[in-house]
Design a protein around this motif. Structure first.
Motif, PDB file in Angstrom:
ATOM      1  N   THR A  89      10.818  -9.275  74.787  1.00 13.33           N
ATOM      2  CA  THR A  89      11.684 -10.460  74.823  1.00 13.33           C
ATOM      3  C   THR A  89      13.150 -10.077  74.685  1.00 13.33           C
TER       4      THR A  89
ATOM      5  N   SER B 208      16.071 -17.676  79.915  1.00 17.40           N
ATOM      6  CA  SER B 208      15.147 -17.675  78.771  1.00 17.40           C
ATOM      7  C   SER B 208      13.760 -18.098  79.211  1.00 17.40           C
ATOM      8  N   GLY B 209      13.694 -19.109  80.087  1.00 23.23           N
ATOM      9  CA  GLY B 209      12.404 -19.528  80.617  1.00 23.23           C
ATOM     10  C   GLY B 209      11.729 -18.427  81.414  1.00 23.23           C
TER      11      GLY B 209
ATOM     12  N   THR C 298      12.227 -15.218  81.014  1.00 21.40           N
ATOM     13  CA  THR C 298      11.818 -14.191  80.049  1.00 21.40           C
ATOM     14  C   THR C 298      10.498 -14.554  79.382  1.00 21.40           C
ATOM     15  N   LEU C 299      10.366 -15.809  78.981  1.00 17.11           N
ATOM     16  CA  LEU C 299       9.133 -16.242  78.332  1.00 17.11           C
ATOM     17  C   LEU C 299       7.942 -16.112  79.280  1.00 17.11           C
ATOM     18  N   GLY C 300       8.162 -16.385  80.558  1.00 16.81           N
ATOM     19  CA  GLY C 300       7.090 -16.215  81.532  1.00 16.81           C
ATOM     20  C   GLY C 300       6.666 -14.761  81.659  1.00 16.81           C
TER      21      GLY C 300
ATOM     22  N   PHE D  74       3.660 -19.752  77.090  1.00 16.93           N
ATOM     23  CA  PHE D  74       3.710 -20.448  78.375  1.00 16.93           C
ATOM     24  C   PHE D  74       4.170 -21.896  78.215  1.00 16.93           C
TER      25      PHE D  74
ATOM     26  N   HIS E 110       7.784 -21.613  77.988  1.00 15.61           N
ATOM     27  CA  HIS E 110       8.245 -21.264  79.344  1.00 15.61           C
ATOM     28  C   HIS E 110       8.372 -22.513  80.212  1.00 15.61           C
TER      29      HIS E 110
ATOM     30  N   CYS F  65      11.265 -24.918  79.007  1.00 20.75           N
ATOM     31  CA  CYS F  65      12.604 -24.437  79.378  1.00 20.75           C
ATOM     32  C   CYS F  65      12.954 -24.838  80.797  1.00 20.75           C
ATOM     33  N   TYR F  66      12.005 -24.689  81.709  1.00 20.35           N
ATOM     34  CA  TYR F  66      12.301 -25.020  83.103  1.00 20.35           C
ATOM     35  C   TYR F  66      12.378 -26.520  83.324  1.00 20.35           C
TER      36      TYR F  66
END
Length: 684
Positions: A122, A152-153, A155-157, A203, A206, A209-210
């Protein structure tokens, strides 16, 4: 020397693969290593996905194949320690109560390393993406915080995909990878639960965020986007909804009360994986492919085995709403104590499969496999009612999967004393352990056999009938007095013996049906070698099909990303199905002669011809002499464990979660340093 060389090579390859995961989020990997690898591996046959498969998919499948050869050589030379037994200190419980359940030092160490990997990935991804975030925001017409939210979204994915890469390994029941680490599938289920919770948490973040990013930048139309080349948002959302359904029904409060809902909902994993591949494209999905590939092979083999009806020879009916099922098995099927099988009875439910501990011993009962089922739910109650019905039955349809179990049983002999603690039906794993030790003691082996102390707690005195299952069935000659066995039985809800409970076992025999087969190994006696052949040959066939599609399609035709992903997933399933079926049919042909002999049997095996057990028999009287019954009290576990004076005491607990946690708390308190604890749980 060959096995030692393979073991060393596997260790180096595994360390290199783990190091690769730590290097993936770095600039060194993305800006230097990956471009060079892609330049050298670029091919008209595999395209960009070729380099990803080489880096992420091939190493694990190669480890699994080489591991099969290693395990086969160990089995061939009779090395029962081939899979390794974890050291006792690392197996000591460090956490007892909490959301993670009972956790050992070793499990905590690996969990910590996994969390460190996620944290490192991360921070590395964010550090690389935020370096030039101002310029990227100005070029895209976004505010800086909006650009940071989008990155950030992303990255989380990427971090969530790391969890997916490890998600399917623990639930691959016949995995050579688990065996190489000395693990069994039933003991690894909790790792699947841990990784699944982490993955869905990431997820969910994720997706949020989007959604926030699209809402703030007035791009909500992106929700319905299904790009031909780029990422398909809608596919990701469908997969996410499937994941949420599985996640919600897997929560303990729902799973324990509505297991069928959890079980059927969990089959959404198929849609989850399919739409995940559509979402990210097959090239990037190769990162998580190895674990799912091995799971598909295992699932295909389990399906083939489950289509065979097995020969149920007899059932022993106990007065305590318990039944022992006895199947005919091939002598080549060897299972260690505490192994399990999954059972399906179409007359009750064609879809439900339930796991049960094998109580028979493969050394003592070479042609028989037994399990014990206690009526504690609707399915088991229906089974008991059907078998105890006075109406005659010529046959009883049953299908099984397995057996599956721990790698070896040699750890049972390392202690001076074995303390077996059970509650209710939790006694069933100990029946196989006692029979294993009884066989070793009666065979005249020079190996030192530990003293066995069985502490079992029951609610009612009628449940004491389960102790009779410790003895093998009639026809098996064994002297139980050769084993130092002491049984302390506790009846917690009654103050004294109930005179109305003196009922004997009843035996129901079934006439063999022509289409029934004995329980046999799905891949025969050389199962590890056959599994390695399936893994390697199916992957080669998969690569060949991809190459044909990439090389010989119309040059003017450009496949969309989702279409390519669909073809590749289809090719993967075809390759696995063809190789697994070919190996299965070849093994079935090898066993045809033995199956023909068993089908010609008109009478049950000799072990049931003498009827029910004689109460005056010497083994039964020896069992009674070794048993002390305590009414109206619970066992004082702390006193029982601390009063042991032996230099080495092994403790095995099986039964309700509260009891196992109590034993774990005692063994991890620091007051019992001589205790070597191992938790075995077959609850489902």
């Amino acid at each position: 020397m060959v096995r030692s060389a393979i073991k060393l090579f596997l260790l180096l390859l595994s360390l290199g693969y783990m190091m690769l995961w730590f290097m993936m989020p770095t600039k060194l990997y993305f800006e230097h290593w990956l471009p060079k690898i892609r330049a050298k591996t670029k091919s008209i046959y595999f395209g960009q996905q070729g380099s990803t498969m080489l880096i992420c998919t091939f190493p694990i499948l190669f480890i699994a194949t080489l591991g099969c050869i290693y395990l086969h050589l160990g089995k061939k030379h009779g090395d029962h320690n081939v899979e390794g037994v974890p050291t006792s200190k690392l197996k000591q419980p460090v956490m007892v109560k909490g959301p993670l359940g009972i956790v050992s030092w070793m499990e905590l160490s690996f969990l910590t390393m996994f969390v460190v990997l996620l944290a490192w990935s991360t921070t590395s991804y964010l550090n690389g993406m935020f370096t030039h975030i101002d310029q990227m925001a100005s070029r895209s017409g976004l505010l800086v915080w909006e650009a940071k939210l989008e990155m950030s979204g992303l990255t989380l994915g990427l971090v969530g995909n790391i969890c997916l890469a490890f998600l399917f390994f623990p639930v691959t029941r016949g995995s050579s990878v688990l065996r190489l680490f000395g693990l069994s599938s039933e003991a690894s289920i909790k790792y699947h639960i841990w990784v699944g919770h982490i993955a869905m948490t990431i997820f969910t973040a994720h997706g949020l965020c989007y959604f926030v990013f699209w809402a703030k930048t007035e791009q909500l139309s992106q929700v319905l986007k299904w790009g031909k080349i780029e990422v398909s948002n809608m596919a990701g959302e469908i997969g996410f909804v499937c994941g949420l359904g599985m996640w919600a029904t897997s929560l303990p409060q729902i799973r324990r009360k509505m297991f069928e809902l959890f079980y059927y909902t969990h089959h959404l994993y198929i849609l989850f994986i399919v739409f995940f591949v559509f979402h990210v494209g097959f090239s990037y999905a190769c990162i998580v492919l190895p674990g799912f590939y091995l799971f598909l092979i295992d699932r295909c083999l389990r399906f083939l085995q489950s289509q065979q009806r097995v020969s149920l020879v007899a059932a022993r009916i106990l007065p305590c709403q318990t039944v022992e099922l006895n199947f005919c098995k091939s002598p080549e099927v060897n299972h260690s104590p505490t192994s399990i099988i999954f059972v399906n009875v179409p007359a009750i439910s064609k879809l439900q499969w339930h796991p049960f501990t094998i109580t028979s011993n493969s050394n003592m009962d070479t042609d028989k496999l037994s399990i014990v089922v206690k009526s504690e739910g609707r399915w088991s109650s229906d089974l008991y009612q059907k078998l105890s019905s006075p109406l005659p039955m010529d046959g009883f349809q049953v299908s099984i999967e397995g057996p599956y179990g721990p790698p070896a049983s040699t750890h049972l002999l390392r202690h001076d004393t074995l303390v077996l603690l059970s509650g209710g039906s939790g006694i069933t794993p100990f029946i196989s352990i006692i029979r294993e030790l009884l066989f070793k003691a009666s065979s005249g082996s020079s190996t030192r056999i530990p003293h066995v102390l069985l502490i079992c707690a029951f609610k009612k005195s009628i449940d004491l009938a389960m102790l009779e299952l410790i003895l093998p069935v009639s026809g098996t000659t064994v002297d139980i007095s050769c084993l130092q066995l002491q049984i302390e039985a506790y009846v917690t809800r009654e103050k004294g013996a109930d005179e109305n409970n003196h009922k004997t076992l009843q035996t129901v025999c079934f006439k063999p049906i022509a289409i029934d087969a004995p329980v046999s190994a799905i891949l025969g006696p050389n199962s590890w070698l056959c599994l390695g052949l399936i893994i390697s040959s199916s992957f080669l066939m998969f690569l060949l099909l991809i190459a044909i599609l990439s090389r010989y399609h119309n040059s003017n035709m450009v496949y969309a990303s989702s279409a390519t992903a669909g073809f590749n997933m289809l090719f993967m399933c075809i390759a696995i199905a063809m190789t697994a079926n070919a190996t299965f049919l070849w093994n079935k042909k090898q066993n045809r002669k033995r199956l023909r002999q068993i089908r010609n049997m008109d009478t049950p095996p000799v072990w049931f011809n003498n009827g029910d057990r004689e109460l005056e028999s010497l083994p039964y009287q020896s069992l009674l002499q070794a048993t002390n019954v305590h009414y109206g009290e619970r066992p004082d576990l702390k006193k029982i464990l601390f009063e042991r004076k032996e230099s080495s005491v092994g403790v095995i607990a099986s039964g309700p979660r509260e009891m196992r946690q109590e034993v774990a708390a005692i063994c991890s308190s620091g007051l019992a340093d001589n205790l070597q604890f191992k938790s075995i749980s077959f609850t489902w």
